[in-house]
Write an enzyme that holds these catalytic residues in place. Structure first.
Site, short mmCIF file in Angstrom:
data_model
loop_
_atom_site.label_atom_id
_atom_site.label_comp_id
_atom_site.label_asym_id
_atom_site.label_seq_id
_atom_site.Cartn_x
_atom_site.Cartn_y
_atom_site.Cartn_z
CE LYS A 1 12.25 -36.48 13.52
NZ LYS A 1 11.68 -37.09 12.60
CG ASP B 1 14.97 -39.68 13.93
OD1 ASP B 1 16.27 -39.95 14.19
OD2 ASP B 1 14.31 -39.45 12.59
#
Length: 184
Positions: free
Chosen positions: A47, A66
């Site tokens: 991420k 996420d």
């Protein structure tokens, strides 16, 4: 996180030519290669690597995934990923969904959709473009509830297109015939 920042800085300083040059060179390589290189730094996962690629390395297709982005993908584009654990493999699958839908600027589309879902932004988004909020007995959008068939999908293309100033010539996914409108 402080120990990761210190560790990453130490690793960057140890790079041949210095960290700034190493990072600058990542702009010249494909997204997956840049992301993989960033993941070698202490505390950098998929991420954060995608965030750095999108916001600093001109990798417009990078989609930082996420749990919220995963939920967006499940709500708007596919239900196949629901009920799974958010692993790097699933993160890549979610990213691929956005890339298939929005093409080379999928990262910016993701960013607009993500911001539109924030409670501080929801009141500025046209009600028909909002992701429904869940209640035990119905799905609620503003003061109108819609019961949705499992195969229907919300079209967020107008939101993305108006925000970036160009059209995403994609087929509409919203089939209003599949919605049953219930007024309060």
């Amino acid at each position: 996180r402080a120990k990761f920042i210190v560790g990453s800085v130490e690793m960057l300083l140890a790079k041949d030519g210095g960290g700034a040059a190493w990072l600058q060179n990542l702009r010249a390589v494909p997204y997956k290669e840049a992301s993989g290189a960033l993941c070698t730094l202490m505390g950098i996962g998929p991420k954060v690597a995608a965030c750095v690629c999108l916001f600093s390395l001109d990798k417009h297709c990078a989609v930082p995934v996420d749990t919220h982005v995963w939920q967006l993908a499940c709500a708007h584009y596919t239900t196949k990923l629901q009920g799974k654990t958010l692993t790097p493999k699933l993160m890549e699958a979610v990213e691929n969904i956005f890339v298939q839908r929005f093409g080379t600027h999928a990262g910016w589309a993701h960013n607009i959709l993500f911001i539109a879902e924030l409670s501080s932004s929801r009141d500025r988004v046209p009600p028909h473009l909002l992701t429904p909020t869940k209640s035990p007995s119905k799905t609620v959008i503003s003061k109108t509830a819609f019961s949705k068939s499992p195969s229907s999908k919300l079209d967020t293309t107008p939101l993305f297109s108006s925000a970036v100033g160009f059209s995403v010539n994609e087929p509409k996914l919203l089939d209003e015939q599949r919605f049953t409108k219930i007024e309060f």
